[in-house]
Design a protein around this motif. Structure first.
Motif, PDB file in Angstrom:
ATOM      1  N   UNK A   1      -8.443  10.477  -1.573  1.00 52.26           N
ATOM      2  CA  UNK A   1      -7.195  10.800  -2.082  1.00 52.26           C
ATOM      3  C   UNK A   1      -7.016  10.858  -3.555  1.00 52.26           C
ATOM      4  N   UNK A   2      -7.528   9.576  -4.026  1.00 53.85           N
ATOM      5  CA  UNK A   2      -7.516   9.539  -5.452  1.00 53.85           C
ATOM      6  C   UNK A   2      -8.408  10.599  -6.047  1.00 53.85           C
TER       7      UNK A   2
ATOM      8  N   UNK B   1     -11.984   0.888   5.674  1.00 57.92           N
ATOM      9  CA  UNK B   1     -11.620   2.489   6.131  1.00 57.92           C
ATOM     10  C   UNK B   1     -10.588   2.913   5.530  1.00 57.92           C
ATOM     11  N   UNK B   2      -9.511   2.085   5.462  1.00 56.17           N
ATOM     12  CA  UNK B   2      -8.236   2.735   4.607  1.00 56.17           C
ATOM     13  C   UNK B   2      -8.710   2.974   3.249  1.00 56.17           C
ATOM     14  N   UNK B   3      -9.489   1.858   2.640  1.00 55.95           N
ATOM     15  CA  UNK B   3      -9.564   1.868   1.375  1.00 55.95           C
ATOM     16  C   UNK B   3     -10.353   3.473   1.081  1.00 55.95           C
ATOM     17  N   UNK B   4     -11.551   3.651   1.714  1.00 58.07           N
ATOM     18  CA  UNK B   4     -12.163   4.964   1.555  1.00 58.07           C
ATOM     19  C   UNK B   4     -11.174   6.020   1.632  1.00 58.07           C
TER      20      UNK B   4
ATOM     21  N   UNK C   1       0.972  -1.261  -0.115  1.00 55.33           N
ATOM     22  CA  UNK C   1       0.128   0.182   0.031  1.00 55.33           C
ATOM     23  C   UNK C   1       0.830   1.136  -0.065  1.00 55.33           C
ATOM     24  N   UNK C   2       1.940   1.095   0.961  1.00 56.73           N
ATOM     25  CA  UNK C   2       2.645   2.418   1.159  1.00 56.73           C
ATOM     26  C   UNK C   2       3.501   2.620  -0.162  1.00 56.73           C
ATOM     27  N   UNK C   3       3.976   1.526  -1.132  1.00 60.11           N
ATOM     28  CA  UNK C   3       4.781   1.891  -2.121  1.00 60.11           C
ATOM     29  C   UNK C   3       4.003   2.812  -3.160  1.00 60.11           C
TER      30      UNK C   3
ATOM     31  N   UNK D   1      -7.158  -0.372  -3.820  1.00 59.76           N
ATOM     32  CA  UNK D   1      -7.395  -1.452  -4.273  1.00 59.76           C
ATOM     33  C   UNK D   1      -6.759  -2.587  -3.422  1.00 59.76           C
ATOM     34  N   UNK D   2      -5.428  -2.168  -3.084  1.00 62.55           N
ATOM     35  CA  UNK D   2      -4.784  -3.173  -2.153  1.00 62.55           C
ATOM     36  C   UNK D   2      -5.341  -3.205  -0.593  1.00 62.55           C
ATOM     37  N   UNK D   3      -5.703  -1.976  -0.305  1.00 63.10           N
ATOM     38  CA  UNK D   3      -6.464  -2.194   1.106  1.00 63.10           C
ATOM     39  C   UNK D   3      -7.791  -3.035   0.833  1.00 63.10           C
ATOM     40  N   UNK D   4      -8.524  -3.061  -0.284  1.00 64.84           N
ATOM     41  CA  UNK D   4      -9.894  -3.737  -0.546  1.00 64.84           C
ATOM     42  C   UNK D   4      -9.352  -5.205  -0.491  1.00 64.84           C
TER      43      UNK D   4
END
Length: 334
Positions: free
Chosen positions: A249-250, A241-244, A203-205, A232-235
Motif C-alpha cells: 500500500x505504501x 504477511x501483514x507487513x508486506x 496499526x489501524x490508527x 513497521x508496527x506489523x514488523x
C-alpha cells in the motif's frame, strides 16, 4: 466521591481513573461499572484459565481409555495452545505494569464531532533506542515504541491524524472528514480506540489517518509514509504477511508520488526517496524493481554528496543478491 466539578474529573482521569461516580451510588450500578472497566487482559486470562481447568478435568477422565486415544490427543493439543496463550498474556500483563511510567493522558476535543476523549501521550525519555533498520524504521527496547502512539484517533467518529495536526483542521476539511465516518467504521471493524493501544489499534490508527489525510488532499508521499509506519508496527509484532501487505500500500502511494514528481519533498531527499522505494521492494521480494531502484541510486555515486545513501543502496543490493540466490536454490529444490 461527593465532588462533581469537572476539574476533579480531569485530574482523576489523568491519574488513570476509568469512571467518576457521584455519591450516593446504587450497588448494582457500581458493580456494572466495575465489570465494564475490568482489564480486558484479565478477562481473557480468567476465561482461558477456566477453559484449561475444564480441559484438564476432561483429560483426567479419559486419558487411560484406549478407545479415546484420538480425543486425548486433541485435548492435549488444545491445552498446549491455551498454555501458549496464557504465557503471552502473562507477558502482556507484565508489560501493562510499566505503562504508567511511560504514558500519560491528555484531554482532547475532537474537532470533527466535538466528542471529549483522552489521548495517550508518552515520555520520550523512557524509550531506549536500539537501532535503525535499512528502511529507516527506528527500533526501541521493549514491546512499545513511540510510533504506536503518534496518531490520535477520536473513538466516536474515528477521525485520525498525527497529534500535532489533530486540532489544525479547516472547516471545509471537517465537512469532508465527517462524511467519511461510516467508511472509517467499516475500515476499523470492531477495534475499540477507547482502550489502551495494542497492535491492532496502533496499526489501524495509521490506516485511518491515511484515509483522512487522503480526503483532505495531502500528497501521496505523505500518505505512503503513513502506510509504511503501519507496516513497521506489523514488523515490531512479527506479523510479516501483514507487513508486506502494508508495504505494498505504501509503494502504491510512493509510485503515484514519483509519477507526479512529488518524491523527496518530505523528510527524505529525492535520492533517499528512490533508495527507500528500492528497499521496500526488496522487503516484499520484488527483486526486479528493487534492483532497478538501487541502481538508480548507485549510478549517482560520483554526482551526489549523499554518500551514505549510496553506500546503503550498495549494501542492500548485495543483500538482495543473496536473498535472490537463496530463493532460486529453494525453487530449484522443489
Amino acid at each position: 466521591t461527593a465532588y462533581g466539578v469537572k476539574e476533579y474529573v480531569v485530574k482523576a482521569a489523568a491519574k488513570g481513573v476509568n469512571y467518576y461516580l457521584i455519591k450516593p451510588v446504587e450497588l448494582a450500578f457500581l458493580r456494572k461499572r466495575v465489570e465494564e472497566v475490568l482489564s480486558p487482559v484479565e478477562k481473557k486470562y480468567s476465561k482461558l484459565k477456566s477453559s484449561t481447568k475444564m480441559l484438564m478435568e476432561s483429560l483426567a477422565e479419559i486419558e487411560n481409555d484406549a478407545s479415546m486415544t484420538e480425543h486425548v490427543k486433541e485435548l492435549k493439543k488444545q491445552i498446549k495452545e491455551i498454555a501458549s496463550k496464557l504465557g503471552d498474556i502473562e507477558k502482556e500483563k507484565k508489560e501493562e505494569s510499566v505503562t504508567k511510567d511511560y504514558f500519560f493522558n491528555k484531554e482532547v476535543v475532537c474537532p470533527v464531532c466535538a466528542a471529549d476523549f483522552f489521548a495517550i501521550n508518552y515520555k520520550q525519555k523512557n524509550f531506549h533506542f536500539v537501532r535503525r533498520d535499512a528502511d529507516f524504521h527506528e527500533v526501541y527496547e521493549g514491546s512499545y515504541s513511540p510510533i504506536m502512539f503518534d496518531v490520535w484517533v477520536c473513538p466516536e467518529c474515528l477521525y485520525a491524524a498525527k497529534k500535532d495536526d489533530f486540532g489544525k483542521i479547516k472547516v471545509k476539511e471537517i465537512e469532508l472528514i465527517a462524511k467519511g465516518k461510516e467508511e472509517r467504521k467499516n475500515i476499523a471493524g470492531d477495534i475499540d480506540f477507547k482502550e489502551f493501544r495494542n497492535y491492532d489499534s496502533s496499526r489501524m490508527s495509521y490506516i485511518l489517518a491515511a484515509n483522512c489525510y487522503d480526503k483532505i488532499g495531502y500528497k501521496n508521499e505523505y500518505i505512503g509514509n503513513l502506510y509504511l509506519k503501519s507496516a513497521w508496527i506489523a514488523r515490531e509484532k512479527g506479523r510479516s504477511e501483514e507487513e508486506k501487505k502494508l508495504i505494498k500500500e505504501s509503494l502504491k502511494n510512493f509510485a503515484k508520488a514519483e509519477e507526479a514528481g512529488e518524491g523527496g519533498r518530505g523528510a527524505l531527499s529525492e535520492l533517499g526517496f528512490v533508495y527507500l522505494i528500492g528497499e521496500l521492494y526488496r522487503r516484499i521480494d520484488d527483486f526486479v524493481n528493487a534492483e532497478k531502484y538501487f541502481n538508480k541510486v548507485i549510478e549517482q555515486r560520483d554526482k551526489t554528496k549523499e554518500k551514505d545513501i549510496v553506500k546503503m543502496a550498495a549494501a542492500q543490493f548485495e543483500q538482495l543478491k543473496l536473498e535472490r540466490n537463496k530463493k532460486k536454490d529453494e525453487d530449484d529444490s522443489l
